[in-house]
Design a protein around this motif. Structure first.
Motif, PDB file in Angstrom:
ATOM      1  N   UNK A 140       0.756  -0.937  -0.135  1.00  0.00           N
ATOM      2  CA  UNK A 140       0.260   0.028   0.314  1.00  0.00           C
ATOM      3  C   UNK A 140       1.122   1.265  -0.155  1.00  0.00           C
ATOM      4  N   UNK A 141       0.375   2.272  -0.662  1.00  0.00           N
ATOM      5  CA  UNK A 141       1.365   3.451  -1.059  1.00  0.00           C
ATOM      6  C   UNK A 141       0.498   4.295  -0.823  1.00  0.00           C
ATOM      7  N   UNK A 142       1.187   5.693  -0.061  1.00  0.00           N
ATOM      8  CA  UNK A 142       0.408   7.351  -0.139  1.00  0.00           C
ATOM      9  C   UNK A 142       1.075   7.870  -1.054  1.00  0.00           C
ATOM     10  N   UNK A 143       0.315   9.235  -1.077  1.00  0.00           N
ATOM     11  CA  UNK A 143       1.221  10.325  -2.117  1.00  0.00           C
ATOM     12  C   UNK A 143       0.130  11.425  -2.058  1.00  0.00           C
ATOM     13  N   UNK A 144       1.030  12.629  -1.747  1.00  0.00           N
ATOM     14  CA  UNK A 144      -0.139  13.752  -1.226  1.00  0.00           C
ATOM     15  C   UNK A 144       0.308  14.865  -2.921  1.00  0.00           C
ATOM     16  N   UNK A 145       1.381  14.057  -3.624  1.00  0.00           N
ATOM     17  CA  UNK A 145       1.158  15.407  -4.931  1.00  0.00           C
ATOM     18  C   UNK A 145       2.046  13.913  -6.124  1.00  0.00           C
ATOM     19  N   UNK A 146       1.748  15.662  -6.882  1.00  0.00           N
ATOM     20  CA  UNK A 146       1.969  14.579  -8.288  1.00  0.00           C
ATOM     21  C   UNK A 146       4.196  13.884  -8.870  1.00  0.00           C
ATOM     22  N   UNK A 147       3.825  13.211  -9.468  1.00  0.00           N
ATOM     23  CA  UNK A 147       5.039  12.167 -10.043  1.00  0.00           C
ATOM     24  C   UNK A 147       6.252  12.876 -10.429  1.00  0.00           C
ATOM     25  N   UNK A 148       6.920  13.838 -10.079  1.00  0.00           N
ATOM     26  CA  UNK A 148       7.083  14.712 -10.599  1.00  0.00           C
ATOM     27  C   UNK A 148       8.732  15.318 -11.246  1.00  0.00           C
ATOM     28  N   UNK A 149       9.416  13.809 -11.136  1.00  0.00           N
ATOM     29  CA  UNK A 149      10.584  13.680 -10.822  1.00  0.00           C
ATOM     30  C   UNK A 149      10.820  12.605 -11.181  1.00  0.00           C
ATOM     31  N   UNK A 150       9.919  12.123 -12.741  1.00  0.00           N
ATOM     32  CA  UNK A 150      10.381  10.761 -13.166  1.00  0.00           C
ATOM     33  C   UNK A 150       9.481  11.332 -14.517  1.00  0.00           C
ATOM     34  N   UNK A 151      10.018  10.468 -15.426  1.00  0.00           N
ATOM     35  CA  UNK A 151       8.799  11.144 -16.276  1.00  0.00           C
ATOM     36  C   UNK A 151       7.493   9.709 -16.883  1.00  0.00           C
ATOM     37  N   UNK A 152       6.510  10.508 -17.546  1.00  0.00           N
ATOM     38  CA  UNK A 152       5.801   8.593 -17.738  1.00  0.00           C
ATOM     39  C   UNK A 152       5.991   8.019 -17.978  1.00  0.00           C
ATOM     40  N   UNK A 153       7.115   7.726 -18.917  1.00  0.00           N
ATOM     41  CA  UNK A 153       8.024   6.200 -19.220  1.00  0.00           C
ATOM     42  C   UNK A 153       8.810   5.095 -18.533  1.00  0.00           C
ATOM     43  N   UNK A 154       9.238   6.647 -17.512  1.00  0.00           N
ATOM     44  CA  UNK A 154       9.995   5.383 -16.295  1.00  0.00           C
ATOM     45  C   UNK A 154       8.728   4.924 -15.524  1.00  0.00           C
ATOM     46  N   UNK A 174      -5.542  14.991   0.546  1.00  0.00           N
ATOM     47  CA  UNK A 174      -5.102  16.242  -0.174  1.00  0.00           C
ATOM     48  C   UNK A 174      -5.664  16.553  -1.924  1.00  0.00           C
ATOM     49  N   UNK A 175      -5.336  17.614  -1.823  1.00  0.00           N
ATOM     50  CA  UNK A 175      -5.571  17.875  -3.349  1.00  0.00           C
ATOM     51  C   UNK A 175      -4.711  18.517  -4.409  1.00  0.00           C
ATOM     52  N   UNK A 176      -3.493  17.770  -3.835  1.00  0.00           N
ATOM     53  CA  UNK A 176      -2.199  18.058  -5.302  1.00  0.00           C
ATOM     54  C   UNK A 176      -1.732  17.115  -6.203  1.00  0.00           C
ATOM     55  N   UNK A 177      -2.368  15.572  -5.565  1.00  0.00           N
ATOM     56  CA  UNK A 177      -2.162  14.683  -6.374  1.00  0.00           C
ATOM     57  C   UNK A 177      -3.004  15.094  -7.909  1.00  0.00           C
ATOM     58  N   UNK A 178      -2.616  13.724  -9.316  1.00  0.00           N
ATOM     59  CA  UNK A 178      -3.611  13.851 -10.120  1.00  0.00           C
ATOM     60  C   UNK A 178      -4.720  12.364 -10.072  1.00  0.00           C
ATOM     61  N   UNK A 179      -5.744  11.846 -10.013  1.00  0.00           N
ATOM     62  CA  UNK A 179      -5.761  11.077 -10.560  1.00  0.00           C
ATOM     63  C   UNK A 179      -5.187   9.681 -11.213  1.00  0.00           C
ATOM     64  N   UNK A 180      -4.455  10.553 -12.537  1.00  0.00           N
ATOM     65  CA  UNK A 180      -4.566   9.499 -13.838  1.00  0.00           C
ATOM     66  C   UNK A 180      -2.950   9.410 -12.833  1.00  0.00           C
ATOM     67  N   UNK A 181      -2.367   9.465 -12.532  1.00  0.00           N
ATOM     68  CA  UNK A 181      -1.244   8.322 -11.940  1.00  0.00           C
ATOM     69  C   UNK A 181      -2.245   7.502 -10.946  1.00  0.00           C
ATOM     70  N   UNK A 182      -2.538   7.877  -9.819  1.00  0.00           N
ATOM     71  CA  UNK A 182      -2.897   6.689  -9.430  1.00  0.00           C
ATOM     72  C   UNK A 182      -3.502   5.526  -9.964  1.00  0.00           C
TER      73      UNK A 182
END
Length: 467
Positions: A140-154, A174-182
Protein backbone atom coordinates in the motif's frame (compact mmCIF):
# COMPACT_ATOMS: atom_id res chain seq x y z
CA UNK A 1 -19.88 -17.14 -17.69
CA UNK A 2 -22.49 -15.09 -19.53
CA UNK A 3 -21.85 -15.54 -23.25
CA UNK A 4 -24.66 -14.79 -25.72
CA UNK A 5 -24.21 -17.37 -28.48
CA UNK A 6 -26.29 -15.84 -31.31
CA UNK A 7 -24.37 -13.38 -33.47
CA UNK A 8 -25.72 -11.27 -36.33
CA UNK A 9 -24.69 -12.34 -39.83
CA UNK A 10 -22.30 -9.40 -40.23
CA UNK A 11 -20.92 -9.33 -36.67
CA UNK A 12 -17.13 -9.34 -36.27
CA UNK A 13 -16.94 -9.47 -32.47
CA UNK A 14 -18.03 -11.93 -29.77
CA UNK A 15 -18.11 -11.02 -26.08
CA UNK A 16 -18.49 -12.83 -22.78
CA UNK A 17 -18.80 -11.72 -19.17
CA UNK A 18 -17.03 -13.91 -16.60
CA UNK A 19 -17.64 -13.60 -12.87
CA UNK A 20 -15.04 -14.93 -10.43
CA UNK A 21 -16.07 -15.17 -6.78
CA UNK A 22 -13.68 -15.59 -3.86
CA UNK A 23 -15.30 -17.15 -0.78
CA UNK A 24 -14.09 -17.14 2.80
CA UNK A 25 -12.14 -20.30 3.57
CA UNK A 26 -14.25 -22.93 5.35
CA UNK A 27 -12.78 -24.07 8.66
CA UNK A 28 -9.28 -23.08 9.78
CA UNK A 29 -7.58 -20.77 7.31
CA UNK A 30 -4.73 -22.38 5.35
CA UNK A 31 -1.26 -21.39 6.54
CA UNK A 32 -0.04 -19.04 3.83
CA UNK A 33 3.02 -16.82 4.07
CA UNK A 34 2.12 -13.12 3.74
CA UNK A 35 4.55 -10.33 2.80
CA UNK A 36 3.56 -6.68 3.25
CA UNK A 37 5.40 -3.56 2.09
CA UNK A 38 4.23 -0.14 3.33
CA UNK A 39 5.28 2.82 1.17
CA UNK A 40 5.21 6.28 2.73
CA UNK A 41 5.58 9.64 1.01
CA UNK A 42 8.08 11.80 2.91
CA UNK A 43 8.44 14.54 0.26
CA UNK A 44 8.64 18.18 1.36
CA UNK A 45 4.93 18.76 0.66
CA UNK A 46 4.11 16.25 3.46
CA UNK A 47 5.40 18.67 6.11
CA UNK A 48 3.84 19.00 9.56
CA UNK A 49 0.23 17.89 10.02
CA UNK A 50 0.03 15.72 6.90
CA UNK A 51 3.14 13.71 7.74
CA UNK A 52 2.03 13.33 11.38
CA UNK A 53 -1.32 11.86 10.31
CA UNK A 54 0.37 9.63 7.75
CA UNK A 55 2.76 8.32 10.42
CA UNK A 56 -0.21 7.55 12.65
CA UNK A 57 -1.82 5.57 9.82
CA UNK A 58 1.41 3.67 9.12
CA UNK A 59 1.84 2.75 12.78
CA UNK A 60 -1.77 1.59 13.02
CA UNK A 61 -1.26 -0.58 9.93
CA UNK A 62 1.85 -2.13 11.49
CA UNK A 63 -0.11 -2.92 14.67
CA UNK A 64 -2.70 -4.72 12.56
CA UNK A 65 -0.20 -7.24 11.16
CA UNK A 66 -0.20 -10.66 12.78
CA UNK A 67 2.98 -12.28 14.04
CA UNK A 68 4.91 -14.13 11.36
CA UNK A 69 4.06 -11.69 8.57
CA UNK A 70 7.01 -10.47 6.50
CA UNK A 71 7.28 -6.67 6.59
CA UNK A 72 9.25 -3.97 4.80
CA UNK A 73 8.81 -0.19 4.81
CA UNK A 74 9.91 2.15 2.03
CA UNK A 75 10.14 5.92 2.59
CA UNK A 76 10.10 7.88 -0.63
CA UNK A 77 10.63 11.32 -2.08
CA UNK A 78 12.63 11.82 -5.29
CA UNK A 79 14.50 8.72 -4.13
CA UNK A 80 13.47 5.58 -2.25
CA UNK A 81 14.94 4.25 0.97
CA UNK A 82 14.17 1.03 2.81
CA UNK A 83 13.87 2.27 6.38
CA UNK A 84 12.79 -1.09 7.81
CA UNK A 85 14.34 -3.51 8.27
CA UNK A 86 17.74 -1.74 8.33
CA UNK A 87 19.47 -5.00 7.39
CA UNK A 88 17.66 -5.31 4.02
CA UNK A 89 15.10 -7.81 2.81
CA UNK A 90 11.92 -8.30 4.85
CA UNK A 91 11.63 -8.81 8.59
CA UNK A 92 9.41 -11.26 10.44
CA UNK A 93 6.80 -9.42 12.49
CA UNK A 94 6.82 -10.00 16.24
CA UNK A 95 6.43 -7.72 19.26
CA UNK A 96 10.00 -6.43 19.07
CA UNK A 97 10.20 -5.87 15.30
CA UNK A 98 6.78 -4.22 15.32
CA UNK A 99 7.98 -1.55 17.76
CA UNK A 100 11.25 -1.09 15.84
CA UNK A 101 9.28 -0.54 12.62
CA UNK A 102 7.06 2.10 14.23
CA UNK A 103 10.07 3.96 15.65
CA UNK A 104 11.60 4.19 12.19
CA UNK A 105 8.35 5.50 10.73
CA UNK A 106 8.01 8.15 13.43
CA UNK A 107 11.58 9.33 12.81
CA UNK A 108 11.00 10.33 9.17
CA UNK A 109 11.33 13.97 8.09
CA UNK A 110 9.72 15.67 5.08
CA UNK A 111 12.16 16.64 2.34
CA UNK A 112 12.72 16.33 -1.41
CA UNK A 113 10.41 15.68 -4.35
CA UNK A 114 8.29 12.79 -5.69
CA UNK A 115 9.26 9.79 -7.84
CA UNK A 116 6.66 7.09 -7.20
CA UNK A 117 8.23 4.67 -9.66
CA UNK A 118 11.39 4.57 -7.55
CA UNK A 119 9.31 3.64 -4.51
CA UNK A 120 7.63 0.78 -6.36
CA UNK A 121 11.00 -0.38 -7.69
CA UNK A 122 12.33 -0.77 -4.16
CA UNK A 123 9.16 -2.58 -3.11
CA UNK A 124 9.66 -5.02 -6.00
CA UNK A 125 13.22 -5.70 -4.79
CA UNK A 126 11.95 -6.38 -1.28
CA UNK A 127 9.36 -8.85 -2.52
CA UNK A 128 11.98 -10.53 -4.70
CA UNK A 129 13.96 -11.36 -1.55
CA UNK A 130 11.19 -13.70 -0.39
CA UNK A 131 12.24 -17.27 -1.15
CA UNK A 132 9.07 -19.03 -0.04
CA UNK A 133 6.92 -19.97 -3.08
CA UNK A 134 3.24 -19.11 -2.99
CA UNK A 135 3.71 -16.04 -0.76
CA UNK A 136 0.92 -13.45 -0.84
CA UNK A 137 2.65 -10.16 -1.78
CA UNK A 138 0.78 -6.96 -0.99
CA UNK A 139 1.73 -3.27 -0.85
CA UNK A 140 0.00 0.00 0.00
CA UNK A 141 1.22 3.52 -0.71
CA UNK A 142 0.03 7.06 -0.22
CA UNK A 143 1.14 10.29 -1.86
CA UNK A 144 0.07 13.91 -1.66
CA UNK A 145 1.69 15.10 -4.87
CA UNK A 146 2.26 14.55 -8.55
CA UNK A 147 4.97 12.23 -9.86
CA UNK A 148 7.19 15.14 -10.89
CA UNK A 149 10.70 13.70 -10.63
CA UNK A 150 10.45 10.97 -13.24
CA UNK A 151 8.92 10.78 -16.71
CA UNK A 152 5.70 8.89 -17.53
CA UNK A 153 7.86 6.53 -19.61
CA UNK A 154 10.09 5.77 -16.63
CA UNK A 155 7.07 5.06 -14.46
CA UNK A 156 5.64 2.84 -17.19
CA UNK A 157 8.82 0.76 -17.40
CA UNK A 158 8.82 0.21 -13.64
CA UNK A 159 5.13 -0.70 -13.58
CA UNK A 160 5.78 -3.28 -16.31
CA UNK A 161 8.57 -4.81 -14.20
CA UNK A 162 6.28 -4.93 -11.14
CA UNK A 163 3.24 -6.40 -12.91
CA UNK A 164 2.14 -9.77 -11.53
CA UNK A 165 4.83 -9.50 -8.83
CA UNK A 166 2.66 -7.90 -6.13
CA UNK A 167 -0.66 -6.17 -5.51
CA UNK A 168 -0.55 -2.45 -4.73
CA UNK A 169 -3.26 -0.10 -3.43
CA UNK A 170 -2.70 3.66 -3.72
CA UNK A 171 -4.17 6.61 -1.85
CA UNK A 172 -4.11 10.29 -2.79
CA UNK A 173 -3.95 12.71 0.16
CA UNK A 174 -5.25 16.26 0.02
CA UNK A 175 -5.67 18.05 -3.31
CA UNK A 176 -2.26 18.21 -5.03
CA UNK A 177 -1.98 14.72 -6.60
CA UNK A 178 -3.52 13.58 -9.91
CA UNK A 179 -6.06 10.82 -10.41
CA UNK A 180 -4.52 9.60 -13.70
CA UNK A 181 -1.27 8.63 -11.97
CA UNK A 182 -2.99 6.73 -9.15
CA UNK A 183 -5.25 4.87 -11.58
CA UNK A 184 -2.30 3.98 -13.80
CA UNK A 185 -0.50 2.41 -10.83
CA UNK A 186 -3.43 0.50 -9.40
CA UNK A 187 -4.69 -0.79 -12.74
CA UNK A 188 -1.21 -2.13 -13.52
CA UNK A 189 -0.87 -3.74 -10.08
CA UNK A 190 -4.47 -4.95 -9.50
CA UNK A 191 -5.09 -2.57 -6.60
CA UNK A 192 -7.63 0.09 -5.67
CA UNK A 193 -7.22 3.87 -5.82
CA UNK A 194 -8.95 6.21 -3.38
CA UNK A 195 -9.04 9.93 -2.65
CA UNK A 196 -8.42 10.70 1.03
CA UNK A 197 -9.36 14.37 1.21
CA UNK A 198 -9.53 14.31 5.03
CA UNK A 199 -6.08 12.98 5.93
CA UNK A 200 -7.21 11.76 9.35
CA UNK A 201 -9.27 9.12 7.49
CA UNK A 202 -6.09 7.42 6.28
CA UNK A 203 -5.66 5.45 9.51
CA UNK A 204 -8.98 3.63 9.20
CA UNK A 205 -8.35 2.99 5.51
CA UNK A 206 -4.86 1.52 6.01
CA UNK A 207 -5.92 -0.77 8.86
CA UNK A 208 -8.84 -2.05 6.76
CA UNK A 209 -6.50 -2.78 3.86
CA UNK A 210 -4.13 -4.70 6.16
CA UNK A 211 -6.95 -6.79 7.61
CA UNK A 212 -8.28 -7.62 4.16
CA UNK A 213 -4.82 -8.51 2.84
CA UNK A 214 -4.26 -10.97 5.68
CA UNK A 215 -7.42 -12.85 4.70
CA UNK A 216 -6.04 -13.63 1.23
CA UNK A 217 -4.80 -17.22 0.91
CA UNK A 218 -4.51 -17.52 -2.90
CA UNK A 219 -1.43 -15.56 -4.03
CA UNK A 220 -2.41 -15.14 -7.71
CA UNK A 221 -5.22 -15.96 -10.10
CA UNK A 222 -5.09 -16.21 -13.89
CA UNK A 223 -7.73 -16.38 -16.59
CA UNK A 224 -6.71 -19.09 -19.05
CA UNK A 225 -8.00 -18.75 -22.63
CA UNK A 226 -7.63 -21.43 -25.29
CA UNK A 227 -8.87 -19.85 -28.52
CA UNK A 228 -10.28 -21.40 -31.64
CA UNK A 229 -7.87 -20.69 -34.52
CA UNK A 230 -10.56 -18.58 -36.23
CA UNK A 231 -10.70 -16.12 -33.32
CA UNK A 232 -8.23 -13.58 -31.94
CA UNK A 233 -8.27 -11.90 -28.55
CA UNK A 234 -9.37 -8.27 -28.95
CA UNK A 235 -9.29 -7.28 -25.28
CA UNK A 236 -9.79 -8.40 -21.68
CA UNK A 237 -11.16 -5.89 -19.19
CA UNK A 238 -12.10 -6.06 -15.54
CA UNK A 239 -15.57 -4.53 -15.22
CA UNK A 240 -16.47 -4.97 -11.52
CA UNK A 241 -16.06 -3.76 -8.82
CA UNK A 242 -13.76 -1.37 -10.67
CA UNK A 243 -12.63 -1.14 -14.28
CA UNK A 244 -9.16 -2.00 -15.56
CA UNK A 245 -7.75 -2.91 -18.96
CA UNK A 246 -5.89 -6.23 -18.69
CA UNK A 247 -5.19 -6.80 -22.39
CA UNK A 248 -1.50 -5.90 -22.35
CA UNK A 249 -0.65 -8.37 -19.58
CA UNK A 250 -1.37 -11.62 -21.39
CA UNK A 251 1.32 -14.31 -21.52
CA UNK A 252 1.46 -17.70 -23.27
CA UNK A 253 1.70 -20.78 -21.07
CA UNK A 254 1.16 -24.43 -22.04
CA UNK A 255 -0.79 -23.55 -25.18
CA UNK A 256 -3.08 -21.11 -23.37
CA UNK A 257 -3.19 -17.35 -23.04
CA UNK A 258 -2.95 -16.50 -19.33
CA UNK A 259 -4.20 -13.11 -18.12
CA UNK A 260 -3.12 -12.19 -14.55
CA UNK A 261 -6.04 -11.19 -12.31
CA UNK A 262 -4.24 -10.54 -9.02
CA UNK A 263 -5.87 -11.75 -5.80
CA UNK A 264 -8.48 -10.39 -3.42
CA UNK A 265 -10.47 -11.19 -0.26
CA UNK A 266 -14.03 -12.55 -0.29
CA UNK A 267 -15.84 -10.72 -3.11
CA UNK A 268 -16.84 -11.15 -6.76
CA UNK A 269 -15.06 -9.64 -9.74
CA UNK A 270 -16.31 -9.53 -13.31
CA UNK A 271 -14.33 -9.57 -16.54
CA UNK A 272 -15.24 -8.93 -20.16
CA UNK A 273 -13.57 -10.96 -22.89
CA UNK A 274 -13.89 -9.78 -26.48
CA UNK A 275 -12.88 -11.87 -29.50
CA UNK A 276 -12.64 -10.68 -33.09
CA UNK A 277 -13.08 -12.80 -36.20
CA UNK A 278 -13.87 -12.77 -39.90
CA UNK A 279 -17.59 -13.63 -40.21
CA UNK A 280 -16.99 -15.35 -43.54
CA UNK A 281 -15.01 -18.08 -41.75
CA UNK A 282 -18.06 -19.16 -39.71
CA UNK A 283 -20.77 -21.40 -41.10
CA UNK A 284 -24.27 -19.94 -40.73
CA UNK A 285 -26.35 -21.56 -37.93
CA UNK A 286 -23.53 -23.83 -36.75
CA UNK A 287 -22.73 -23.65 -33.01
CA UNK A 288 -18.97 -23.40 -32.60
CA UNK A 289 -16.68 -23.14 -29.64
CA UNK A 290 -14.81 -19.86 -29.89
CA UNK A 291 -12.78 -20.31 -26.71
CA UNK A 292 -12.37 -22.48 -23.66
CA UNK A 293 -11.99 -20.53 -20.41
CA UNK A 294 -10.32 -21.93 -17.28
CA UNK A 295 -9.44 -20.26 -13.99
CA UNK A 296 -5.93 -21.01 -12.71
CA UNK A 297 -4.55 -20.34 -9.23
CA UNK A 298 -1.10 -20.21 -7.74
CA UNK A 299 -1.06 -22.61 -4.80
CA UNK A 300 0.97 -22.27 -1.58
CA UNK A 301 3.65 -24.61 -2.99
CA UNK A 302 4.20 -22.14 -5.85
CA UNK A 303 2.63 -24.29 -8.59
CA UNK A 304 -0.05 -22.93 -10.94
CA UNK A 305 -2.99 -25.28 -11.54
CA UNK A 306 -6.62 -25.07 -12.71
CA UNK A 307 -9.02 -24.26 -9.88
CA UNK A 308 -12.27 -24.41 -11.86
CA UNK A 309 -14.00 -26.46 -14.48
CA UNK A 310 -13.43 -25.20 -18.02
CA UNK A 311 -16.30 -23.28 -19.62
CA UNK A 312 -16.90 -23.10 -23.36
CA UNK A 313 -17.60 -19.78 -25.03
CA UNK A 314 -19.81 -20.87 -27.94
CA UNK A 315 -21.08 -18.73 -30.82
CA UNK A 316 -23.51 -19.23 -33.68
CA UNK A 317 -23.55 -16.99 -36.74
CA UNK A 318 -27.15 -16.35 -37.69
CA UNK A 319 -28.51 -15.42 -41.11
CA UNK A 320 -30.08 -12.32 -39.54
CA UNK A 321 -28.39 -8.90 -39.99
CA UNK A 322 -27.38 -6.81 -36.99
CA UNK A 323 -30.70 -5.15 -36.28
CA UNK A 324 -32.51 -8.49 -35.97
CA UNK A 325 -30.75 -9.78 -32.82
CA UNK A 326 -31.12 -8.05 -29.46
CA UNK A 327 -27.80 -7.33 -27.77
CA UNK A 328 -27.22 -8.72 -24.28
CA UNK A 329 -28.49 -6.17 -21.73
CA UNK A 330 -25.61 -7.06 -19.39
CA UNK A 331 -23.00 -6.36 -22.05
CA UNK A 332 -24.79 -3.14 -22.99
CA UNK A 333 -24.73 -2.08 -19.35
CA UNK A 334 -21.01 -2.81 -19.04
CA UNK A 335 -20.23 -0.66 -22.07
CA UNK A 336 -22.45 2.17 -20.81
CA UNK A 337 -20.66 2.00 -17.45
CA UNK A 338 -17.35 2.34 -19.22
CA UNK A 339 -18.68 5.37 -21.13
CA UNK A 340 -19.80 6.86 -17.82
CA UNK A 341 -16.31 6.46 -16.37
CA UNK A 342 -14.72 8.11 -19.40
CA UNK A 343 -17.13 11.05 -19.16
CA UNK A 344 -16.37 11.50 -15.44
CA UNK A 345 -12.61 11.56 -16.08
CA UNK A 346 -13.07 13.95 -19.00
CA UNK A 347 -15.14 16.24 -16.76
CA UNK A 348 -12.50 16.21 -14.03
CA UNK A 349 -9.64 16.75 -16.48
CA UNK A 350 -11.43 19.65 -18.20
CA UNK A 351 -12.18 21.40 -14.91
CA UNK A 352 -8.61 20.96 -13.66
CA UNK A 353 -7.19 22.59 -16.80
CA UNK A 354 -9.79 25.40 -16.74
CA UNK A 355 -11.92 24.31 -19.72
CA UNK A 356 -15.30 24.85 -18.04
CA UNK A 357 -17.43 24.57 -21.18
CA UNK A 358 -16.07 21.09 -21.85
CA UNK A 359 -16.44 20.20 -18.16
CA UNK A 360 -20.12 21.24 -18.28
CA UNK A 361 -20.73 19.09 -21.37
CA UNK A 362 -19.05 16.03 -19.85
CA UNK A 363 -20.92 16.55 -16.56
CA UNK A 364 -24.27 16.46 -18.39
CA UNK A 365 -23.22 13.36 -20.30
CA UNK A 366 -22.00 11.58 -17.16
CA UNK A 367 -25.07 12.53 -15.12
CA UNK A 368 -27.44 11.21 -17.78
CA UNK A 369 -25.56 7.92 -17.99
CA UNK A 370 -25.42 7.52 -14.20
CA UNK A 371 -29.17 8.13 -13.98
CA UNK A 372 -30.01 5.60 -16.68
CA UNK A 373 -27.69 3.01 -15.10
CA UNK A 374 -29.02 3.52 -11.58
CA UNK A 375 -25.47 4.16 -10.33
CA UNK A 376 -26.25 6.06 -7.14
CA UNK A 377 -22.65 6.24 -5.90
CA UNK A 378 -21.25 7.99 -8.97
CA UNK A 379 -24.45 9.99 -9.45
CA UNK A 380 -24.09 11.36 -5.92
CA UNK A 381 -20.56 12.59 -6.69
CA UNK A 382 -21.73 14.27 -9.88
CA UNK A 383 -24.73 15.98 -8.29
CA UNK A 384 -22.51 17.30 -5.50
CA UNK A 385 -20.68 19.50 -8.03
CA UNK A 386 -23.68 20.34 -10.24
CA UNK A 387 -25.92 23.38 -10.36
CA UNK A 388 -28.38 24.86 -12.85
CA UNK A 389 -26.88 27.30 -15.32
CA UNK A 390 -28.48 30.48 -16.78
CA UNK A 391 -29.77 28.43 -19.73
CA UNK A 392 -31.63 26.06 -17.39
CA UNK A 393 -29.27 23.17 -18.03
CA UNK A 394 -27.01 21.46 -15.47
CA UNK A 395 -23.47 22.75 -15.30
CA UNK A 396 -20.45 22.41 -13.06
CA UNK A 397 -20.43 24.56 -9.95
CA UNK A 398 -17.78 27.23 -10.37
CA UNK A 399 -16.72 26.79 -6.74
CA UNK A 400 -16.23 23.01 -7.01
CA UNK A 401 -13.00 22.21 -5.18
CA UNK A 402 -10.01 20.45 -6.67
CA UNK A 403 -10.50 17.69 -4.09
CA UNK A 404 -14.04 17.05 -5.31
CA UNK A 405 -12.87 16.82 -8.92
CA UNK A 406 -10.02 14.46 -7.98
CA UNK A 407 -12.54 12.20 -6.26
CA UNK A 408 -14.72 12.20 -9.37
CA UNK A 409 -11.66 11.26 -11.44
CA UNK A 410 -10.42 8.49 -9.18
CA UNK A 411 -13.91 7.05 -8.51
CA UNK A 412 -14.75 7.04 -12.23
CA UNK A 413 -13.63 3.41 -12.54
CA UNK A 414 -15.87 2.11 -9.74
CA UNK A 415 -18.93 0.21 -10.87
CA UNK A 416 -22.03 -0.95 -9.01
CA UNK A 417 -22.74 -4.63 -8.48
CA UNK A 418 -26.36 -4.37 -9.61
CA UNK A 419 -28.89 -1.77 -10.77
CA UNK A 420 -30.83 -0.11 -7.95
CA UNK A 421 -34.51 0.68 -7.87
CA UNK A 422 -35.49 3.84 -9.69
CA UNK A 423 -37.07 5.18 -6.50
CA UNK A 424 -33.53 5.56 -5.12
CA UNK A 425 -32.75 7.95 -7.96
CA UNK A 426 -35.56 10.45 -7.65
CA UNK A 427 -34.73 13.14 -10.19
CA UNK A 428 -37.35 15.57 -8.95
CA UNK A 429 -35.59 15.72 -5.58
CA UNK A 430 -32.50 17.31 -7.16
CA UNK A 431 -34.15 20.20 -8.95
CA UNK A 432 -31.95 19.54 -11.98
CA UNK A 433 -33.36 19.03 -15.48
CA UNK A 434 -32.82 15.68 -17.17
CA UNK A 435 -30.28 15.77 -20.04
CA UNK A 436 -29.95 13.14 -22.76
CA UNK A 437 -26.51 11.42 -22.61
CA UNK A 438 -26.65 10.73 -26.35
CA UNK A 439 -27.56 14.08 -27.95
CA UNK A 440 -27.21 16.50 -24.98
CA UNK A 441 -30.84 17.69 -25.31
CA UNK A 442 -32.56 18.94 -22.13
CA UNK A 443 -35.94 17.31 -21.50
CA UNK A 444 -38.93 19.56 -20.85
CA UNK A 445 -39.92 17.39 -17.88
CA UNK A 446 -37.54 16.27 -15.08
CA UNK A 447 -39.33 12.90 -14.98
CA UNK A 448 -39.22 12.20 -18.74
CA UNK A 449 -38.58 8.56 -19.64
CA UNK A 450 -37.30 9.20 -23.18
CA UNK A 451 -35.41 11.97 -24.96
CA UNK A 452 -37.80 14.06 -27.06
CA UNK A 453 -35.10 14.67 -29.68
CA UNK A 454 -33.54 11.23 -30.35
CA UNK A 455 -35.75 8.82 -28.39
CA UNK A 456 -32.97 7.55 -26.10
CA UNK A 457 -34.47 5.91 -22.95
CA UNK A 458 -33.53 7.63 -19.70
CA UNK A 459 -34.15 4.78 -17.33
CA UNK A 460 -34.46 2.35 -18.07
CA UNK A 461 -26.74 -28.91 -29.51
CA UNK A 462 -23.03 -29.02 -28.25
CA UNK A 463 -20.71 -26.60 -29.98
CA UNK A 464 -18.58 -27.66 -32.90
CA UNK A 465 -14.96 -27.97 -31.73
CA UNK A 466 -12.87 -26.46 -34.52
CA UNK A 467 -9.66 -25.96 -32.60
Amino acid sequence: MDSPSDLPYDERRADALITVTAHSAAGPAPQVQSAQVLIMDRSLSMSRHKLDEAKRAMCAAIDTLRDGTLLGIVAGNHQAEVIFPPTGGLAVVDARSREDAKLRVVGQLAEGGTAIGQWLDRARDLFASVESPGTVRHAVLYTDGKDEHETPEQLGEILASCADRFICHARGLGEDWHHDELLRITQALHGTAEAVVTIADLTEDFTRLMREAQRIVVPRLYLGLRLNSRFQLAFVRQTRPFEANLTGRQVRRDGETHVPLGSWPAESRQYQISLRFDPDTLTVDELMRAARVTLHAEFPDGTRRPCSESAAMAVRRRATPGFGIVRSPDLTRVENERELGMAMRACADAQLRGDLDRADHELRLATGLAESLGDTARLRLLRAVATTGPDGRPRLRRDASRGQMLRIGVDSTKTVSRPVESRELSVRDTGLPRVCPRCDTTATSPTAKFCEECGHPFGAGGPVDAL
